[in-house]
Design a protein around this motif. Structure first.
Motif, PDB file in Angstrom:
ATOM      1  N   THR A 242      16.406 -15.951  32.372  1.00  0.00           N
ATOM      2  CA  THR A 242      15.372 -15.995  33.406  1.00  0.00           C
ATOM      3  C   THR A 242      14.019 -16.296  32.762  1.00  0.00           C
ATOM      4  OG1 THR A 242      14.616 -14.982  35.462  1.00  0.00           O
ATOM      5  CG2 THR A 242      14.718 -13.521  33.529  1.00  0.00           C
ATOM      6  N   GLY A 243      13.171 -17.005  33.506  1.00  0.00           N
ATOM      7  CA  GLY A 243      11.847 -17.370  32.992  1.00  0.00           C
ATOM      8  C   GLY A 243      11.889 -18.547  32.040  1.00  0.00           C
ATOM      9  N   ALA A 244      13.033 -19.225  31.958  1.00  0.00           N
ATOM     10  CA  ALA A 244      13.186 -20.327  30.996  1.00  0.00           C
ATOM     11  C   ALA A 244      12.977 -21.683  31.664  1.00  0.00           C
ATOM     12  CB  ALA A 244      14.586 -20.287  30.392  1.00  0.00           C
ATOM     13  N   THR A 245      12.501 -22.641  30.864  1.00  0.00           N
ATOM     14  CA  THR A 245      12.494 -24.039  31.309  1.00  0.00           C
ATOM     15  C   THR A 245      13.391 -24.821  30.362  1.00  0.00           C
ATOM     16  OG1 THR A 245      10.250 -23.922  32.207  1.00  0.00           O
ATOM     17  CG2 THR A 245      11.074 -26.110  31.659  1.00  0.00           C
ATOM     18  N   LEU A 246      14.450 -25.414  30.899  1.00  0.00           N
ATOM     19  CA  LEU A 246      15.339 -26.258  30.079  1.00  0.00           C
ATOM     20  C   LEU A 246      14.762 -27.658  30.036  1.00  0.00           C
ATOM     21  CD1 LEU A 246      19.092 -25.671  31.042  1.00  0.00           C
ATOM     22  CD2 LEU A 246      17.813 -24.785  29.091  1.00  0.00           C
ATOM     23  N   LEU A 247      14.478 -28.131  28.823  1.00  0.00           N
ATOM     24  CA  LEU A 247      13.924 -29.467  28.636  1.00  0.00           C
ATOM     25  C   LEU A 247      15.086 -30.430  28.451  1.00  0.00           C
ATOM     26  CD1 LEU A 247      11.386 -31.204  28.004  1.00  0.00           C
ATOM     27  CD2 LEU A 247      11.620 -30.474  25.630  1.00  0.00           C
ATOM     28  N   ILE A 248      15.212 -31.405  29.362  1.00  0.00           N
ATOM     29  CA  ILE A 248      16.345 -32.335  29.293  1.00  0.00           C
ATOM     30  C   ILE A 248      15.764 -33.741  29.337  1.00  0.00           C
ATOM     31  CG2 ILE A 248      18.543 -32.984  30.366  1.00  0.00           C
ATOM     32  CD1 ILE A 248      18.635 -30.165  31.465  1.00  0.00           C
ATOM     33  N   ASP A 249      15.253 -34.190  28.201  1.00  0.00           N
ATOM     34  CA  ASP A 249      14.468 -35.435  28.213  1.00  0.00           C
ATOM     35  C   ASP A 249      14.839 -36.411  27.106  1.00  0.00           C
ATOM     36  OD1 ASP A 249      13.413 -34.197  25.967  1.00  0.00           O
ATOM     37  OD2 ASP A 249      11.333 -34.678  26.459  1.00  0.00           O
ATOM     38  N   GLY A 250      15.999 -36.226  26.484  1.00  0.00           N
ATOM     39  CA  GLY A 250      16.420 -37.168  25.431  1.00  0.00           C
ATOM     40  C   GLY A 250      15.443 -37.221  24.272  1.00  0.00           C
ATOM     41  N   GLY A 251      14.584 -36.198  24.162  1.00  0.00           N
ATOM     42  CA  GLY A 251      13.623 -36.150  23.054  1.00  0.00           C
ATOM     43  C   GLY A 251      12.301 -36.854  23.350  1.00  0.00           C
ATOM     44  N   THR A 252      12.138 -37.358  24.579  1.00  0.00           N
ATOM     45  CA  THR A 252      10.938 -38.148  24.899  1.00  0.00           C
ATOM     46  C   THR A 252       9.645 -37.386  24.618  1.00  0.00           C
ATOM     47  OG1 THR A 252      12.230 -39.172  26.651  1.00  0.00           O
ATOM     48  CG2 THR A 252       9.866 -39.586  26.684  1.00  0.00           C
ATOM     49  N   SER A 253       9.612 -36.116  24.983  1.00  0.00           N
ATOM     50  CA  SER A 253       8.343 -35.376  24.843  1.00  0.00           C
ATOM     51  C   SER A 253       7.996 -35.098  23.373  1.00  0.00           C
ATOM     52  CB  SER A 253       8.382 -34.069  25.637  1.00  0.00           C
ATOM     53  OG  SER A 253       9.449 -33.278  25.196  1.00  0.00           O
ATOM     54  N   LEU A 254       8.985 -35.241  22.467  1.00  0.00           N
ATOM     55  CA  LEU A 254       8.693 -35.050  21.035  1.00  0.00           C
ATOM     56  C   LEU A 254       7.676 -36.077  20.543  1.00  0.00           C
ATOM     57  CD1 LEU A 254      12.365 -34.511  19.792  1.00  0.00           C
ATOM     58  CD2 LEU A 254      10.616 -32.742  20.148  1.00  0.00           C
ATOM     59  N   LEU A 255       7.603 -37.206  21.244  1.00  0.00           N
ATOM     60  CA  LEU A 255       6.707 -38.288  20.827  1.00  0.00           C
ATOM     61  C   LEU A 255       5.301 -38.130  21.388  1.00  0.00           C
ATOM     62  CD1 LEU A 255       9.204 -41.190  21.576  1.00  0.00           C
ATOM     63  CD2 LEU A 255       8.691 -40.232  19.336  1.00  0.00           C
ATOM     64  N   GLY A 256       5.081 -37.080  22.192  1.00  0.00           N
ATOM     65  CA  GLY A 256       3.766 -36.937  22.826  1.00  0.00           C
ATOM     66  C   GLY A 256       3.552 -38.043  23.840  1.00  0.00           C
ATOM     67  N   PRO A 257       2.293 -38.385  24.116  1.00  0.00           N
ATOM     68  CA  PRO A 257       2.033 -39.371  25.183  1.00  0.00           C
ATOM     69  C   PRO A 257       2.257 -40.814  24.757  1.00  0.00           C
ATOM     70  CG  PRO A 257      -0.024 -38.577  24.257  1.00  0.00           C
ATOM     71  CD  PRO A 257       1.064 -37.828  23.545  1.00  0.00           C
ATOM     72  N   GLY A 258       2.665 -41.056  23.480  1.00  0.00           N
ATOM     73  CA  GLY A 258       2.797 -42.423  22.962  1.00  0.00           C
ATOM     74  C   GLY A 258       3.516 -43.392  23.892  1.00  0.00           C
ATOM     75  N   PRO A 259       4.745 -43.053  24.308  1.00  0.00           N
ATOM     76  CA  PRO A 259       5.475 -44.002  25.151  1.00  0.00           C
ATOM     77  C   PRO A 259       4.735 -44.318  26.451  1.00  0.00           C
ATOM     78  CG  PRO A 259       6.892 -42.195  24.441  1.00  0.00           C
ATOM     79  CD  PRO A 259       5.514 -41.853  24.003  1.00  0.00           C
ATOM     80  N   PHE A 260       4.075 -43.303  27.002  1.00  0.00           N
ATOM     81  CA  PHE A 260       3.362 -43.524  28.271  1.00  0.00           C
ATOM     82  C   PHE A 260       2.137 -44.416  28.043  1.00  0.00           C
ATOM     83  CE2 PHE A 260       5.571 -39.487  28.842  1.00  0.00           C
ATOM     84  CZ  PHE A 260       6.267 -39.733  30.017  1.00  0.00           C
ATOM     85  N   LEU A 261       1.490 -44.211  26.902  1.00  0.00           N
ATOM     86  CA  LEU A 261       0.314 -45.035  26.595  1.00  0.00           C
ATOM     87  C   LEU A 261       0.735 -46.493  26.417  1.00  0.00           C
ATOM     88  CD1 LEU A 261      -1.457 -42.575  24.136  1.00  0.00           C
ATOM     89  CD2 LEU A 261      -2.165 -43.116  26.457  1.00  0.00           C
ATOM     90  N   ASP A 262       1.866 -46.717  25.694  1.00  0.00           N
ATOM     91  CA  ASP A 262       2.374 -48.085  25.517  1.00  0.00           C
ATOM     92  C   ASP A 262       2.686 -48.703  26.869  1.00  0.00           C
ATOM     93  OD1 ASP A 262       2.309 -47.767  22.860  1.00  0.00           O
ATOM     94  OD2 ASP A 262       4.475 -47.695  22.535  1.00  0.00           O
ATOM     95  N   MET A 263       3.383 -47.879  27.676  1.00  0.00           N
ATOM     96  CA  MET A 263       3.847 -48.334  28.983  1.00  0.00           C
ATOM     97  C   MET A 263       2.681 -48.808  29.849  1.00  0.00           C
ATOM     98  SD  MET A 263       6.338 -45.783  30.911  1.00  0.00           S
ATOM     99  CE  MET A 263       5.302 -45.096  32.173  1.00  0.00           C
ATOM    100  N   MET A 264       1.562 -48.095  29.707  1.00  0.00           N
ATOM    101  CA  MET A 264       0.385 -48.422  30.538  1.00  0.00           C
ATOM    102  C   MET A 264      -0.505 -49.448  29.840  1.00  0.00           C
ATOM    103  SD  MET A 264       0.887 -46.202  32.870  1.00  0.00           S
ATOM    104  CE  MET A 264       1.930 -44.772  33.000  1.00  0.00           C
ATOM    105  N   GLY A 265      -0.054 -49.916  28.651  1.00  0.00           N
ATOM    106  CA  GLY A 265      -0.884 -50.863  27.914  1.00  0.00           C
ATOM    107  C   GLY A 265      -2.180 -50.233  27.433  1.00  0.00           C
ATOM    108  N   MET A 266      -2.133 -48.930  27.113  1.00  0.00           N
ATOM    109  CA  MET A 266      -3.367 -48.241  26.685  1.00  0.00           C
ATOM    110  C   MET A 266      -3.372 -48.040  25.169  1.00  0.00           C
ATOM    111  SD  MET A 266      -3.529 -45.421  29.717  1.00  0.00           S
ATOM    112  CE  MET A 266      -5.118 -44.677  29.500  1.00  0.00           C
TER     113      MET A 266
END
Ligand code: COA
Ligand code: NAP
Length: 266
Positions: A242-266
């Motif tokens: 109880t009180g847990a959040t299961l992270l199921i993201d293939g490791g995406t969040s380990l990279l920080g915002p990098g992928p999102f910044l690339d995606m947005m051309g930032m």
């Protein structure tokens, strides 16, 4: 002989899924039904709910619908009461209803920010609060669907990130207060999931292939993978969680915002 729907892990349980008319919420509802739960689907669009309810019933499960906006507490309360009375109990509440869109914070209107907070965060509180009595009677559990934006600074999504961070905090606070009533409260934070409205809004067109290349596991996740985690959390296997959040993201969040910044051309 009993069908898989009558003999699954959740046989005889009652469940309610907000946002159950499409995408991840629909997939979660179908999997709960396959595990034997009777499922109430909530969303604003009756036709979407009817389509998923039909798929569940045609496959041998039990599903009902209640069209309403999770921002309207009185209607959510009615949906919960109808679930408990038609199914005999409410054992599982899944909060998956959400809204999101890409917008720079500098041009996002106050009402746009509020709309997302209202649907995601207030909607999650509304359903959880309305379900308190029924869940304490059944010693049931709540699973909230959040997102990696709750922790990873993400461009163009300050509204969704703030809402999901709020939901994760609410998850822990309710887990603390409601544990003594036998209610477990957990969350699942999916990364990018294949074939969903969320990803078509956040990574349209070419952005999808660029994001996929950056995911450490090299692909988007599937709705089924999220559903299996839900099964784990609400079944006896998860009885001490109880009180847990299961992270199921293939490791995406380990990279920080990098992928999102690339995606947005930032
Ligand atoms: N960019 C910037 N602002 C936006 C926007 C966008 N793409 N879409 C909506 N808004 C703003 C609107 O302009 C409005 O603000 P205003 O009154 O200052 O103009 C505010 O958000 C509310 O819009 P409205 O259409 O009335 O909201 P709604 O409550 O009917 O819908 C949304 C909620 C906006 C989140 C809508 O996108 C939705 O229903 N989404 C559900 C599906 C979804 O998002 N799925 C992905 C889940 S991750
Ligand atoms: P989706 O198909 O658009 O699911 C959202 C559902 O919520 C819709 O069925 C929508 O139906 C319902 N909804 C929206 N506003 C509502 C309201 N005010 N009241 C009641 N229902 C409402 O999108 P999805 O991508 O599958 O997302 C599902 C959940 O997963 C969301 O919580 C999302 O944040 C989370 N998530 C998704 C991803 C992803 O990759 N897709 C990643 C991380 C987290 P109506 O419009 O008919 O009401």
């Amino acid at each position: 002989m009993k069908s898989v729907f009558q003999s699954g892990l959740l046989a005889g349980k009652g469940a309610l899924v907000t946002g159950g008319g499409s995408g991840i919420g629909a997939g979660l509802a179908k999997r709960l039904a396959e595990q034997g739960a009777k499922v109430m689907l909530i969303g604003r669009t009756q036709e979407k709910l009817d389509t998923i309810a039909k798929e569940i019933t045609e496959a041998g499960g039990v599903a009902k619908t209640f069209a309403c906006d999770v921002r309207k507490y009185d209607l959510v309360e009615k949906a919960i009461a109808e679930t408990a009375s038609s199914f005999g109990s409410l054992d599982v509440l899944v909060n998956s209803a959400a809204g999101n869109f890409l917008s720079p914070a500098a041009t996002l209107s106050a009402n746009g920010f509020r709309a997302v907070i209202d649907i995601d965060l207030c909607g999650t509180f509304n359903a959880s609060r309305a379900a308190f009595e029924a869940l304490s009677a059944s010693r049931g559990s709540i699973v909230n669907i959040t997102a990696t934006q709750a922790h990873v600074a993400t461009p163009l999504q300050c509204h969704a990130g703030a809402a999901k961070a709020g939901i994760e905090k609410l998850t822990r606070d309710l887990a603390l207060e409601w544990g003594r009533f036998g209610i477990r409260v957990n969350a699942i934070a999916p990364g990018p999931i294949e074939g969903t409205e969320g990803m078509s809004r956040l990574a349209p067109g070419d952005a999808e292939s660029s994001l996929k290349k950056r995911v450490p596991l090299g692909r988007y996740g599937t709705i089924f993978e999220i559903a299996e985690s839900l099964t784990y959390l609400v079944s006896p296997a998860g009885a001490y969680i109880t009180g847990a959040t299961l992270l199921i993201d293939g490791g995406t969040s380990l990279l920080g915002p990098g992928p999102f910044l690339d995606m947005m051309g930032m």
